[in-house]
Design an enzyme around this catalytic site. Structure first.
Site, mmCIF file in Angstrom:
data_model
loop_
_atom_site.group_PDB
_atom_site.id
_atom_site.type_symbol
_atom_site.label_atom_id
_atom_site.label_comp_id
_atom_site.label_asym_id
_atom_site.label_seq_id
_atom_site.Cartn_x
_atom_site.Cartn_y
_atom_site.Cartn_z
ATOM 1 N N HIS A 114 0.842 -1.191 0.000
ATOM 2 C CA HIS A 114 0.000 0.000 0.000
ATOM 3 C C HIS A 114 0.882 1.248 0.000
ATOM 4 C CE1 HIS A 114 -3.985 -1.810 1.693
ATOM 5 N NE2 HIS A 114 -3.405 -2.620 0.810
ATOM 6 N N GLU A 158 0.858 3.942 1.707
ATOM 7 C CA GLU A 158 1.302 4.406 3.020
ATOM 8 C C GLU A 158 2.513 3.628 3.509
ATOM 9 O OE1 GLU A 158 -3.320 4.517 3.292
ATOM 10 O OE2 GLU A 158 -1.796 3.451 2.141
#
Length: 151
Positions: free
Chosen positions: A55, A57
């Site tokens: 992901h 992040e």
């Protein structure tokens, strides 16, 4: 909504668009240091790397920790185009990120106020300030276009 995070959100949106072009869900993230400089960035890479933790992040947090020389990013801000999921919220808390700024809300899997509110849960040892809805329409439009192209 206009804030001091419009410019870094612009960079996150560029990273999201690149992730979408590469076949991943278009989500991008940047980590800012105390002075507001980008010290880590990333887009979703799950499809490209076959990594379920790929992901945006997580990618940005790893880059920021490497740049910072340590995992504790307490005085840093994460700017991401989509509300973090549970996995990413856990990583954000483990990195001690002080502030999370995001664009689009995720009513199906968000963990920063919509489905869950892990980032501000008082039962946990660390909490982050959360600011949502920054350039929300642009982030939502990227996601909508990506998923409509796959239907």
């Amino acid at each position: 909504m206009t804030t001091g995070y419009d410019e870094p959100m612009g960079r996150a949106l560029e990273l999201a668009a690149a992730a979408g072009t590469a076949g991943d869900v278009p989500v991008g993230a940047v980590v800012l240091d105390q002075a507001g400089a980008i010290v880590g960035e990333g887009g979703n890479v799950r499809e490209v790397t076959a990594d379920p933790t790929g992901h945006a992040e997580i990618v940005a947090l790893r880059a920021a920790a490497e740049s910072h020389g340590g995992w504790n990013l307490e005085d840093h801000t994460l700017v991401v185009t989509l509300e973090p999921c549970v996995m990413c919220a856990g990583a954000i808390l483990q990195a001690r990120i002080g502030r999370v700024v995001f664009g689009a809300w995720d009513d199906k899997a968000g963990a920063a106020g919509s489905m869950y509110d892990l980032l501000r849960d008082r039962r946990l040892p660390h909490r982050a300030e959360v600011i949502g809805g920054i350039r929300e329409h642009e982030a939502t439009a990227l996601l909508r276009a990506f998923f409509e192209s796959r239907r």
